[in-house]
Scaffold this active site. Sequence first.
Site, PDB file in Angstrom:
ATOM      1  N   HIS A   1      16.721 -13.167  34.376  1.00  0.00           N
ATOM      2  CA  HIS A   1      15.689 -12.307  34.943  1.00  0.00           C
ATOM      3  C   HIS A   1      14.357 -13.052  34.906  1.00  0.00           C
ATOM      4  O   HIS A   1      14.177 -13.995  34.123  1.00  0.00           O
ATOM      5  CB  HIS A   1      15.580 -11.013  34.142  1.00  0.00           C
TER       6      HIS A   1
ATOM      7  N   GLU B   1      11.400 -12.330  33.720  1.00  0.00           N
ATOM      8  CA  GLU B   1      10.702 -12.343  32.439  1.00  0.00           C
ATOM      9  C   GLU B   1      11.359 -13.311  31.464  1.00  0.00           C
ATOM     10  O   GLU B   1      10.675 -14.079  30.782  1.00  0.00           O
ATOM     11  CB  GLU B   1      10.673 -10.931  31.825  1.00  0.00           C
TER      12      GLU B   1
ATOM     13  N   CYS C   1      15.108  -7.367  29.145  1.00  0.00           N
ATOM     14  CA  CYS C   1      13.842  -8.098  29.129  1.00  0.00           C
ATOM     15  C   CYS C   1      12.895  -7.520  28.088  1.00  0.00           C
ATOM     16  O   CYS C   1      12.154  -8.264  27.436  1.00  0.00           O
ATOM     17  CB  CYS C   1      13.205  -8.088  30.506  1.00  0.00           C
TER      18      CYS C   1
ATOM     19  N   CYS D   1      13.217  -4.420  32.397  1.00  0.00           N
ATOM     20  CA  CYS D   1      14.475  -3.733  32.100  1.00  0.00           C
ATOM     21  C   CYS D   1      14.705  -3.757  30.586  1.00  0.00           C
ATOM     22  O   CYS D   1      13.994  -4.447  29.853  1.00  0.00           O
ATOM     23  CB  CYS D   1      15.623  -4.421  32.838  1.00  0.00           C
TER      24      CYS D   1
END
Length: 156
Positions: free
Chosen positions: A53, A55, A86, A83
Site C-alpha cells: 500500500h 503508506e 496501514c 486502512c
Amino acid sequence: MNHETFLKRAVTLACEGVNAGIGGPFGAVIVKDGAIIAEGQNNVTTSNDPTAHAEVTAIRKACKVLGAYQLDDCILYTSCEPCPMCLGAIYWARPKAVFYAAEHTDAAEAGFDDSFIYKEIDKPAEERTIPFYQVTLTEHLSPFQAWRNFANKKEY
C-alpha cells in the site's frame, strides 16, 4: 508548513499510479523538516504484494533514508484515510502526525471497502472469516525468552 501542498502531492501520486497501471488509487509522502524524504504509491497488483500500500511503501522508503525503524519528527501525508493494515504500520513507525485527504468511505465507494476488517478484529479468533487457531507447543515462548535474554537488542 503547508499541509495542503503535501496532500496534493500524495493525491497526484495516487492519480499517477492509476494512470500508469501500477496499483490502486493511493499515494503517500513522508515529510521531515519541511521536505519530502519519501514517496509511496500503491503497487499491490504489479508487485503481487498485498502489503504494498502507498503508506507502507512510503514508510519503508523513509526508514531506509533515515537509517531508522521509526519516523520520529516526520509527518505522513496520504491521499486517503489509512486502512487497518496501514494504520498498524503507522503506529509502529511512530510519525508525529498523519494528514489524509479522502475518507475511508470514499475508498469504499470506489471498491476499496475495508470495513469488514474492522469487524473481523472484534471477533474471537476462531469465529473470523479466516479462522485462526492457536496450537501451543512446549517451546512456544522460547523466542520471547531469547529476546528478553538478548543483550544487544534494540527495543522498539
